[in-house]
Design a protein around this motif. Structure first.
Motif, PDB file in Angstrom:
ATOM      1  N   HIS A 129       0.799  -1.221   0.000  1.00 15.50           N
ATOM      2  CA  HIS A 129       0.000   0.000   0.000  1.00 15.50           C
ATOM      3  C   HIS A 129       0.833   1.272   0.000  1.00 15.50           C
ATOM      4  O   HIS A 129       0.373   2.303  -0.485  1.00 15.50           O
ATOM      5  N   CYS A 132       4.379   1.683  -4.997  1.00 18.98           N
ATOM      6  CA  CYS A 132       4.052   0.784  -6.110  1.00 18.98           C
ATOM      7  C   CYS A 132       5.199   0.818  -7.111  1.00 18.98           C
ATOM      8  O   CYS A 132       6.183   1.543  -6.928  1.00 18.98           O
ATOM      9  N   ALA A 159      -0.087   4.364  -8.849  1.00 20.80           N
ATOM     10  CA  ALA A 159      -0.549   4.085  -7.488  1.00 20.80           C
ATOM     11  C   ALA A 159      -2.067   3.921  -7.452  1.00 20.80           C
ATOM     12  O   ALA A 159      -2.587   3.032  -6.763  1.00 20.80           O
ATOM     13  N   GLN A 164      -3.801   2.108  -4.381  1.00 14.58           N
ATOM     14  CA  GLN A 164      -3.043   2.546  -3.217  1.00 14.58           C
ATOM     15  C   GLN A 164      -3.486   3.919  -2.705  1.00 14.58           C
ATOM     16  O   GLN A 164      -2.983   4.388  -1.699  1.00 14.58           O
ATOM     17  N   TYR A 169      -3.299   7.989   0.393  1.00 10.40           N
ATOM     18  CA  TYR A 169      -1.898   7.633   0.207  1.00 10.40           C
ATOM     19  C   TYR A 169      -1.203   7.530   1.556  1.00 10.40           C
ATOM     20  O   TYR A 169      -1.478   8.299   2.480  1.00 10.40           O
TER      21      TYR A 169
END
Length: 199
Positions: A129, A132, A159, A164, A169
């Motif tokens: 998470h 990436c 992402a 994610q 974020y």
């Protein structure tokens, strides 16, 4: 250049080592995963390598298997970059006998011994998470040249492709995104939340 916001020093050191390994080679073969994150990684790496003046060939692939490795081995490449894939095939990648850089966010079972292995898990960030393939590729591109920070849009698209950004974020992604907003490369906007299921 100092590490970009959110990129831990150990990971930044690996990315810089990757740049050093590729600095003296003329033809680089880039293999990226075929999904949205891998495609964003490919876009970032192709742009960064073109700006660097490197000759390169980029492909998206579903797997790194014997057939793919046999094909790229025959091409006469001077070096390899693998993005959004490669941690499960480190033995085979190192067996290619050429310099290789692996930019993968999936959890590794071991670290590389011959290849440069830039992986957030090795620096205490959960790659499921917090980073990436595209954000790793973006950080690598900034290690090549700080001006490549303008590739922020593709990194965040990768992402998002890996979901994610839900619910927000974090890890390496959050400070990179905030810095891109701060310097005017990206902006925050409200938009519809599309459910992660058939509409």
């Amino acid at each position: 250049m100092a590490a970009p916001p959110g990129v831990p020093e150990p990971l930044w050191g690996r990315l810089q080592k990757g740049v050093e390994v590729l600095a003296g080679v003329d033809r680089i073969r880039v293999l990226c995963h075929y999904d949205g994150d891998g495609a964003a990684s490919a876009a970032i790496l192709a742009t960064a390598l073109a700006r660097w003046g490197k000759s390169f060939h980029v492909s998206l692939t579903t797997v790194i298997d014997d057939e793919v490795l046999a094909r790229v081995r025959e091409e006469g490449n001077a070096a390899y970059v693998f993005a959004d894939m490669g941690v499960g095939q480190l033995d085979a990648i190192e067996g290619l006998g050429r310099p290789a850089v692996v930019l993968d966010h999936h959890k590794p079972t071991r670290d590389a011994t011959a290849a440069v292995h830039a992986n957030p898990h090795l620096a205490g960030i959960d790659g499921a998470h917090g980073a990436c393939g595209a954000t790793l590729s973006w950080a690598f591109a900034m290690a090549v040249d700080p001006r490549n920070r303008d590739l922020a849009g593709a990194a965040m698209a990768g992402a998002i492709a890996d979901r994610q950004h839900v619910p927000a974020y974090d890890g390496m992604n959050a400070p990179l995104f905030e810095e891109a907003v701060r310097v005017g490369l990206l902006r925050k906007e409200r938009g519809p939340a599309i459910p992660d299921r058939p509409l």
